[in-house]
Scaffold this motif. Structure first.
Motif, short mmCIF file in Angstrom:
data_model
loop_
_atom_site.label_atom_id
_atom_site.label_comp_id
_atom_site.label_asym_id
_atom_site.label_seq_id
_atom_site.Cartn_x
_atom_site.Cartn_y
_atom_site.Cartn_z
N ASN A 81 -97.44 59.48 -13.74
CA ASN A 81 -98.53 59.77 -14.67
C ASN A 81 -98.60 61.26 -14.93
O ASN A 81 -98.46 62.08 -14.02
N ILE A 82 -98.84 61.63 -16.18
CA ILE A 82 -98.93 63.05 -16.53
C ILE A 82 -100.02 63.26 -17.57
O ILE A 82 -100.17 62.47 -18.51
N LYS A 83 -100.79 64.28 -17.36
CA LYS A 83 -101.84 64.66 -18.32
C LYS A 83 -101.70 66.15 -18.59
O LYS A 83 -101.54 66.94 -17.67
N ILE A 84 -101.74 66.51 -19.86
CA ILE A 84 -101.64 67.92 -20.22
C ILE A 84 -102.85 68.33 -21.05
O ILE A 84 -103.22 67.65 -22.01
N GLU A 85 -103.45 69.42 -20.62
CA GLU A 85 -104.56 70.04 -21.35
C GLU A 85 -104.09 71.42 -21.78
O GLU A 85 -103.41 72.12 -21.02
N ALA A 86 -104.44 71.83 -22.99
CA ALA A 86 -103.95 73.11 -23.50
C ALA A 86 -104.94 73.66 -24.52
O ALA A 86 -105.77 72.93 -25.08
N GLY A 87 -104.82 74.94 -24.75
CA GLY A 87 -105.69 75.63 -25.70
C GLY A 87 -105.71 77.10 -25.37
O GLY A 87 -104.68 77.73 -25.17
N TYR A 88 -106.94 77.63 -25.29
CA TYR A 88 -107.12 79.04 -25.02
C TYR A 88 -108.12 79.21 -23.88
O TYR A 88 -108.87 78.28 -23.56
N GLU A 89 -108.11 80.37 -23.25
CA GLU A 89 -108.91 80.59 -22.06
C GLU A 89 -110.36 80.18 -22.29
O GLU A 89 -110.99 80.63 -23.24
N GLY A 90 -110.85 79.30 -21.41
CA GLY A 90 -112.22 78.83 -21.52
C GLY A 90 -112.41 77.74 -22.55
O GLY A 90 -113.54 77.26 -22.75
N ASP A 91 -111.35 77.32 -23.23
CA ASP A 91 -111.48 76.33 -24.30
C ASP A 91 -110.21 75.49 -24.38
O ASP A 91 -109.50 75.49 -25.38
N ILE A 92 -109.89 74.76 -23.29
CA ILE A 92 -108.74 73.87 -23.31
C ILE A 92 -109.23 72.43 -23.40
O ILE A 92 -110.35 72.11 -23.01
N GLY A 93 -108.38 71.56 -23.91
CA GLY A 93 -108.71 70.14 -24.03
C GLY A 93 -107.46 69.31 -23.87
O GLY A 93 -106.33 69.80 -23.99
N GLN A 94 -107.66 68.04 -23.61
CA GLN A 94 -106.52 67.14 -23.38
C GLN A 94 -105.75 66.89 -24.67
O GLN A 94 -106.33 66.56 -25.70
N ILE A 95 -104.43 67.07 -24.60
CA ILE A 95 -103.59 66.76 -25.75
C ILE A 95 -102.65 65.59 -25.47
O ILE A 95 -102.00 65.10 -26.39
N MET A 96 -102.57 65.15 -24.21
CA MET A 96 -101.81 63.94 -23.91
C MET A 96 -102.13 63.42 -22.52
O MET A 96 -102.27 64.18 -21.58
N ASP A 97 -102.27 62.10 -22.44
CA ASP A 97 -102.42 61.38 -21.17
C ASP A 97 -101.35 60.30 -21.21
O ASP A 97 -101.47 59.35 -21.99
N ALA A 98 -100.30 60.43 -20.39
CA ALA A 98 -99.10 59.64 -20.64
C ALA A 98 -98.48 59.10 -19.36
O ALA A 98 -98.85 59.46 -18.25
N THR A 99 -97.50 58.24 -19.58
CA THR A 99 -96.65 57.72 -18.52
C THR A 99 -95.29 58.40 -18.60
O THR A 99 -94.71 58.51 -19.68
N ILE A 100 -94.79 58.85 -17.45
CA ILE A 100 -93.47 59.49 -17.40
C ILE A 100 -92.39 58.40 -17.43
O ILE A 100 -92.40 57.50 -16.59
#
Length: 314
Positions: A81-100
């Motif tokens: 399982n992999i989840k990636i959150e990204a954005g800018y400092e203090g303001d990141i959000g989930q862009i994928m919740d996935a199966t490897i």
């Protein structure tokens, strides 16, 4: 971070890789990562991604590559399982919740790196099955939500899902995907009364998204312009307009945007076949619906952006 006038700086991310038993490996800056995440909606396609992490210790890589034997005699990775959150400092959000799906290790001197190929949901969710009935006069909107819930994922409805009622009740027994597509096609394409009051659906970023069509009252569109993070100019193609923005996890498929652009460019290979008055009556500006969302990032490189393919709303 994002300032009150919309300026963003300080790239940030968080990658969480886990087992079904809850063990986690969390990766944050200053580790170098590169990723590409794509989604094409419609109920038949899901998120796909390639995520590469550089500079991990050898013991961490060995742990992420560890596997076990299944009851069928196959080998299966422990960390799936992999989840990636990204954005800018203090303001990141989930862009994928996935199966490897696959994990591989390689070397780019002097560093080792590990690459994950992923898809948006697992086989159990893909094979979601539902057996259920609803009494007479049940709103079709409730039936659609209940079938979507069979995926075991959050359900988000965009707009006013007014689909009428199942006057004689309704029953399903089968794949959640098949049953949702059956209702989508029936309510939109075959019953004249609801020809403009149907819905679209897809699975995006770990959420089942249902978008009301036609006479439904949709959510307010999100402004996309140079002042909100748009990069360059909209690119006009035969079927879609492509818009790039600073990486933003808040965009989802089927969402509406209000595109404000001073100029635009045409796709070079399509210049001879485009009729500007048909596809681009407002110089690239206007209200559009998001058809696909892609995120790409290179933490220490040039890319940290979101790409949208948009078309006129239905």
């Amino acid at each position: 971070m994002t300032t009150p006038n919309g300026v963003r700086w300080g790239r940030d991310y968080k990658v969480t890789i886990s087992t079904d038993q809850g063990a986690e490996v969390i990766i944050k800056p200053p580790m170098q990562i590169r990723f590409r995440i794509d989604n094409y909606p419609g109920g038949n396609n899901v998120d796909v991604a390639e995520i590469t992490v550089f500079g991990l210790k050898r013991e961490t890589i060995d742990m992420l590559l560890s596997s076990h034997e299944t009851s069928k005699g196959d080998r299966q990775n422990d960390y799936t399982n992999i989840k990636i959150e990204a954005g800018y400092e203090g303001d990141i959000g989930q862009i994928m919740d996935a199966t490897i799906i696959t994990t591989s290790m390689s070397r780019q001197a002097p560093n080792q790196y590990i690459t994950f190929h992923c898809r948006g949901f697992n086989q159990q969710q893909e094979n979601a099955y539902i057996v259920r009935g609803w009494p007479a006069n049940t709103p079709y909107a409730d039936i659609v939500r209940d079938i979507a819930a069979a995926y075991g994922l959050p359900v988000r409805v965009l707009g006013n899902l007014d689909l009428g009622r199942a006057l004689k009740g309704y029953a399903v027994q089968g794949s959640a995907k098949v049953e949702l597509n059956k209702l989508r096609d029936t309510l939109v394409g075959k019953q004249g009364l609801y020809a403009l009051r149907g819905f679209e659906w897809s699975i995006y970023n770990g959420v089942v998204v249902i978008k009301a069509l036609g006479g439904s009252a949709p959510d307010a569109p999100i402004e996309v312009s140079a002042t909100t993070g748009m990069i360059g100019m909209p690119k006009i193609g035969l079927n879609f307009i492509t818009v790039e923005t600073l990486l933003d996890p808040n965009f989802i498929v089927h969402q509406r945007i209000n595109l404000i652009a001073q100029s635009r460019i045409y796709s070079g290979s399509e210049l001879s076949s485009i009729n500007p008055s048909n596809i681009d009556p407002n110089a690239g500006s206007g209200e559009y619906q998001i058809f696909s969302v892609s995120h790409s990032g290179d933490f220490y490189g040039g890319e940290w952006k979101t790409s949208l393919e948009v078309q006129r709303p239905r």
